[in-house]
Enzyme design. Sequence first.
Site, short mmCIF file in Angstrom:
data_model
loop_
_atom_site.label_atom_id
_atom_site.label_comp_id
_atom_site.label_asym_id
_atom_site.label_seq_id
_atom_site.Cartn_x
_atom_site.Cartn_y
_atom_site.Cartn_z
N GLY A 81 -4.91 -5.34 7.21
CA GLY A 81 -5.84 -4.38 7.22
C GLY A 81 -6.91 -4.51 8.19
CB THR A 115 1.08 0.06 4.90
OG1 THR A 115 1.61 -1.26 4.50
CG2 THR A 115 2.45 0.56 5.60
N GLY A 116 -0.57 -2.55 6.30
CA GLY A 116 -0.68 -3.45 7.12
C GLY A 116 -1.76 -4.65 7.19
NE ARG A 166 -9.17 -7.29 3.18
CZ ARG A 166 -7.81 -6.45 3.15
NH1 ARG A 166 -7.71 -5.84 2.27
NH2 ARG A 166 -7.31 -6.33 4.18
N GLY A 217 -10.40 -3.28 2.81
CA GLY A 217 -9.13 -3.24 3.94
C GLY A 217 -9.31 -2.00 4.57
CG ASP A 218 -5.83 -0.63 6.84
OD1 ASP A 218 -5.52 -1.22 5.97
OD2 ASP A 218 -4.72 -0.04 7.27
CB THR A 254 -0.72 -0.16 1.53
OG1 THR A 254 -1.78 -1.04 1.13
CG2 THR A 254 -1.48 1.41 1.46
#
Length: 330
Positions: free
Chosen positions: A250, A247-248, A224, A226-227, A196
């Site tokens: 999510g 980033t990670g 889906r 993500g964050d 990301t």
Amino acid sequence: MRALILIATALAMTVPAAAQETAASADWSFAIHGGAGTLERSRMTEQQQADYKAALQVALDAGAKVLKEGGSAIDAVTAAITILEDDPKFNAGRGAVFTWDGINELDAAIMDGNGRRAGAVAGVHTVRHPILLAQQVMEDGRHVFLSGKGAEEFAGEHGLEIVPPEFFATEERKKQLETLKAKNLSALDVEFKYGTVGAVARDSEGHLAAGTSTGGMTGKRWGRIGDAPVIGAGTYADDRACAVSATGSGEYFIRAGVAHAICDRVLLAAETVDTAAKTVMAEVGAMGGDGGVIVVGKDGAPVFALNTPGMYRGRATASGMSEVAIFADE
Ligand code: ASP
């Protein structure tokens, strides 16, 4: 004569204050990331490291230039992110990861700390720069979060650049999906990193902004999200506190409301951005999540907090800092 002396004295007295104000207001600050993950020296050749650093520097310089010339935090964020979206090395725009169904599904968000205006999009397939679409949603102001077909319809109506879905696909990402399916692996197993991209900025007027853009996680299914596009999870900005891009993994960042939690600690508990970022990332780690954040506060240089071996990142300030890094120990 006496009047003249009085005026001269008054002017002299105001000069230092005015000068101070100029110095403070020129105190812009900028940071970017291109994903965190198991980035270890043993996994990357010298050439790969140099290529990533060069790419980060280009995006960093583009955002820094906007701020140096007195541009807005929002414009600095989009200047850097559009470059990273076009670079296939990162998991945003061109070079995004593949979903389980073999397509690229893009998410992005942007937030203006001045008034906490925000725009976000999820699950778009044909908009070249999802970050600009998120910005358009924010500027339009009627809604904050658009998804799928509706978001693309909005993009068309507002003159965003539309490309065929294949524009985003790369062979390398396709192979990662195939490996994930064949070996029943997780997204991080095949990518080694979350790719990301994001940026945070403080401009010369003291306004903050944050933006994040992503293809999500390899093999994601069922629409889906993500964050990254979730305001308060992967992206948040509040002039009173800080601006954050994450980033990670999510799902954990959504559950912990990472970006909002960091800014809340700064605002309500008067923590430094550094302490707040590290505390919240430790909480994410304790929950089982991993990744990193970039944060810029009301003053000072940007900070990073990560619980992975590395994060592609860079930061620049008005006082001459300009650095890019990959590994956690750099
Ligand atoms: N945070 C992103 C997501 O969960 C992945 C990434 O950071 O690359 O969609």
